[in-house]
Structure formats: C-alpha cells, structure tokens
Design an enzyme around this catalytic site. Structure first.
Site, PDB file in Angstrom:
ATOM      1  N   ARG A  48       0.812  -1.213   0.000  1.00 43.00           N
ATOM      2  CA  ARG A  48       0.000   0.000   0.000  1.00 43.00           C
ATOM      3  C   ARG A  48       0.848   1.268   0.000  1.00 43.00           C
ATOM      4  O   ARG A  48       0.425   2.290  -0.523  1.00 43.00           O
ATOM      5  CB  ARG A  48      -0.938   0.010   1.199  1.00 43.00           C
ATOM      6  N   LYS A  53     -30.182 -10.191   0.296  1.00 43.79           N
ATOM      7  CA  LYS A  53     -31.416  -9.541  -0.144  1.00 43.79           C
ATOM      8  C   LYS A  53     -31.471  -9.186  -1.619  1.00 43.79           C
ATOM      9  O   LYS A  53     -30.515  -8.638  -2.154  1.00 43.79           O
ATOM     10  CB  LYS A  53     -31.608  -8.247   0.651  1.00 43.79           C
ATOM     11  N   GLY A  73     -18.119  -6.687   0.490  1.00 36.94           N
ATOM     12  CA  GLY A  73     -17.298  -7.088   1.617  1.00 36.94           C
ATOM     13  C   GLY A  73     -17.331  -8.574   1.872  1.00 36.94           C
ATOM     14  O   GLY A  73     -16.311  -9.194   2.136  1.00 36.94           O
ATOM     15  N   GLY A 130     -22.460  -1.717   0.785  1.00 35.83           N
ATOM     16  CA  GLY A 130     -23.374  -1.482  -0.317  1.00 35.83           C
ATOM     17  C   GLY A 130     -23.189  -0.183  -1.073  1.00 35.83           C
ATOM     18  O   GLY A 130     -24.134   0.312  -1.661  1.00 35.83           O
TER      19      GLY A 130
END
Ligand code: AMP
Length: 407
Positions: free
Chosen positions: A37, A201, A355, A378
């Site tokens: 990173r 969902k 995730g 989301g």
C-alpha cells in the site's frame, strides 16, 4: 470515464495538499510486513512533490477506536515511506492528529516537503464523519486529494467530511486506476461476461440485477436472494430468507433475461437446515421443495456443478455476495466452490465486489488468484453508464494475465 477530477487536472505549486492515503498496513512488533500500500501510494505523492506542493499525508491504521494507541501509530510508516520516496517524510506526532504539533509542522513546510499526520482514527469523530474533525483537517490544506480506495465506501472525516470544507478535491492516481479498472471491466468486458450475485437480499441489489441484464451473457443468482425467486416461481421455501414485496420483480427479471437472451441460472438444489446455526440438522433438497420449518442456507452440490460448468469459459466475471450463510462452515461449501472455480479460470478477469464475497475469497486463501478484489458494503459505484453495486475498493492485481494491467 472518470468523472472526478484527478491530480493531473491540477497544479499544486506552493499549495498545502492534504492527501488521504490508505496506509493501513500490517504491523508486527512495529515492523511493516507488507508494504504494497505504501508503494502503491508513491505515484500520487511524487506528482504533488514535483508540482512543488506541500504534501500532507493522512491515513487510518487499524482500529484504535478513537484514542491514541502507540502500537497503532503511523510513525513506522513515515520511516519506511521516507526510504521509498528518497526524501524525508516528517512524522507529525500528535495525539490529537490535528493538534499544536501537527499545525506547527504544517506551518514550517516548504514547497516540496512531505509530512505524515498521526492515525486519523485516534480521533473518535473520524468514523462518525463529525464536522469538528473534518474542519480541523480541512484547516491544514488548500487542496484535498483522495487516494484511499480501500476506505472509499465509508463516509469518514478524512475522506468525505473534509471535502465539505476544502474547495478543490480531486482523486489520486491509485483511486483513478481502480475506478477505471472496475468501470472498464464492466463497460468493455471480454466476453462471455458473467455476473454472480448472492447475499441476503434482492432489494439491496435491484438496480444491479437490472443493469447487469443489459450487459452480461450469464447471470447466476445464489445465496439468500435466490429464495425470493424460488417462491416467485411457485416453489416451497420454508423459512428461508424471502422478500415478498419482490416476488413480481423477480418474475420481471426472469422475463427480462429471456427477452435479452441472457442465460440466468438459479440454484436447483439447496442445503437446508432446521435452524440458523452451524449445529443445525441439515439435508439437501431440490429447490422449491423445502419443508416447513426448514430454511435454505447454501446452494447444493448439483447447483455447484451447474454453476461451475456455466462459468468455465467466461472471460469476465463480476461476483457480489456469497452463495450461502458462509460464515458458518456448514454452509460455506457453495461459496468456496464458486471461489475455486473463479480462482481456476485462466485468462479471465475476475472482479470480486462486496465485503462478504471479498472476505470469503481472502479468508479462503484465493485472494491472490483474483484479478481484482473490492471490499466494502453497499456503496454503489457509478462508472459512466454503469451503476453497479460492485462496490469498492482494495485492489489486488497479482494475477499474471496479459489482459490485466499490473500496478
Ligand atoms: P449481502 O450483504 O446482501 O451481500 O449479504 C451477505 C450476507 O448474506 C452474509 O452474511 C451471508 O451469511 C448472508 N446469506 C447468504 N445466503 C444466505 C442464506 N441462504 N440464508 C441466510 N443468510 C444468507
């Protein structure tokens, strides 16, 4: 494709530039054990130095939970970053992150200097995106650069709040590359292009399914959301997850897939359980034949095979959401099976978003086999015409695959 301005669109000569980096590196006894990173952040930092800017770096590291924790100080990062950059990165040690020490360090900066602030999560406001800390951070700089793809899905002071108080906000190279990569993978996919959707969902992925049907050749739906489809088709689903408000929507999607010539695959069998527990009794039944009192918690072996066969020749795959309640080992096989198939695909671009699917792949040790892993919840990523709930962000491009850029 990139709508946001990037560091290439500005020149920061003599300006103070706050750069949100992702320096959340693994540390063992104060030693950085993986510096990817840091290396990834260098191009943006070098560009800002070359402009003659005053470069103020910030990042979080681990979870100090809003208070100073010496073992989570960014001090070792400043040391290593100085070596990698070939110039001093002064560490602005300050338990308040933006306290007297940090302010003094910024005030003393000359053009081309670089400093690193202390771990932004030493401040409890950071993860709540509270104005106080956002304003403090903003007061240090004239320009903001976001180059922290790994936290882009979170609204924190140091990546979102701060932009309210700094007029010029742009993205860095790392962020730009990752957005471009994700956008390109779905805008100009190598075909066949498959999407795999799972998770709990249907409602959270409606726009995704809709958009994907305009783009993909194959859409695979598994996980908890598949039971809404099973019920819509007249199946018995016991106490499985289901969103009754979306039964019509599920049927519309099946119709749309047919009209568009998209192959849409749903599970044909399921691992069912008599409780939402790893200790539950289980059995395998055909989809639509789940007895009362039982719930589907994973795709079954026939479905695994069906999905694996369908995926074997694809050239681009986007995956969001697990195939079952994979956190419980008893219901992880379906997710593992899909991860294995993707890991084994030669010459395909695999984009793992969300995730849960990302952590599943990483936990299973397949992370290095995937072209691109994005983590996060989301958030929805808008790339040109594509709005896909692919979500965000960490990039891992290890796969030796000529169709995948390495960086
Ligand atoms: P999402 O955030 O919508 O991607 O959903 C991820 C969650 O869905 C994970 O925590 C899984 O445990 C859960 N999940 C996936 N399949 C099922 C299922 N069949 N029944 C219950 N939960 C599930």
């Amino acid at each position: 494709m990139l709508n946001k301005k990037s560091v290439d669109d500005i020149n920061v000569k003599s300006q103070r530039v706050l750069v949100r980096c992702d320096f959340n590196v693994p540390l063992v006894d104060g030693k950085i054990t993986d510096e990817n990173r840091l290396v990834a952040a260098l191009p943006t930092i070098k560009k800002l130095i070359a402009d003659g800017g005053k470069v103020i770096l910030c990042s979080h590291l681990g979870k100090p939970k809003g208070e100073p924790k010496p073992e989570l100080s960014l001090a070792p990062v400043a040391v290593r970053l100085s070596e990698l950059l070939g110039q001093e990165v002064k560490f602005a040690a300050d338990p308040e992150v933006v306290g007297p020490n940090a302010r003094a360090a910024v005030a003393a900066m000359k053009d081309g200097d670089v400093i690193l602030l202390e771990n932004t999560r030493y401040r409890k406001e950071e993860t709540k995106n509270e104005d106080t800390f956002s304003q403090e951070l903003a007061s240090l700089a004239d320009v903001f650069v976001n180059d922290a793809f790994g936290t882009a899905h979170r609204a924190h002071c140091s990546n979102v709040g701060v932009t309210k108080y700094i007029k010029t906000a742009v993205v860095g190279y790392l962020m730009q590359k990752e957005i471009d990569f994700l956008g390109n993978a779905v805008d100009n996919p190598k075909r066949p292009f498959a999407a795999i959707l799972g998770g709990a969902k249907v409602s959270s992925k409606i726009s995704v399914i809709n958009n994907l049907l305009d783009k993909v050749d194959l859409l695979i739906i598994g996980g908890g959301m598949a039971y809404t489809f099973a019920k819509a088709q007249g199946g018995k689903i016991g106490t499985s997850l289901c969103e009754d408000d979306y039964l019509d929507y599920a049927l519309d999607m099946l119709k749309k897939a047919e009209e568009k010539g998209v192959k849409l695959l749903l599970p044909v069998d399921n691992v069912i359980a008599d409780a939402f527990s790893n200790d539950a009794n289980t059995q395998i039944v055909k989809t639509g034949e789940i007895p009362d009192g039982w719930q589907g918690l994973d795709i079954g072996p026939e479905t695994q095979k069906l999905f694996a066969d369908a995926l074997k020749d694809v050239k681009t795959v986007v995956w969001n959401g697990p195939m079952g309640a994979f956190e419980m080992p008893k219901f992880a096989d379906g997710t593992i099976a899909v991860a294995k198939v993707l890991a084994g695909l030669e010459d395909a671009i695999t984009v793992i978003g969300g995730g849960d699917s990302a952590s599943a792949v990483n936990n299973l040790g397949f992370g290095d086999k995937m072209s691109h892993i994005s983590t996060g919840g989301g958030a929805s990523l808008e790339c040109g015409a594509v709005s896909i709930l692919l979500v965000i962000i960490i990039l891992r491009l290890y796969k030796s695959n000529e169709s995948v850029k390495r960086y």
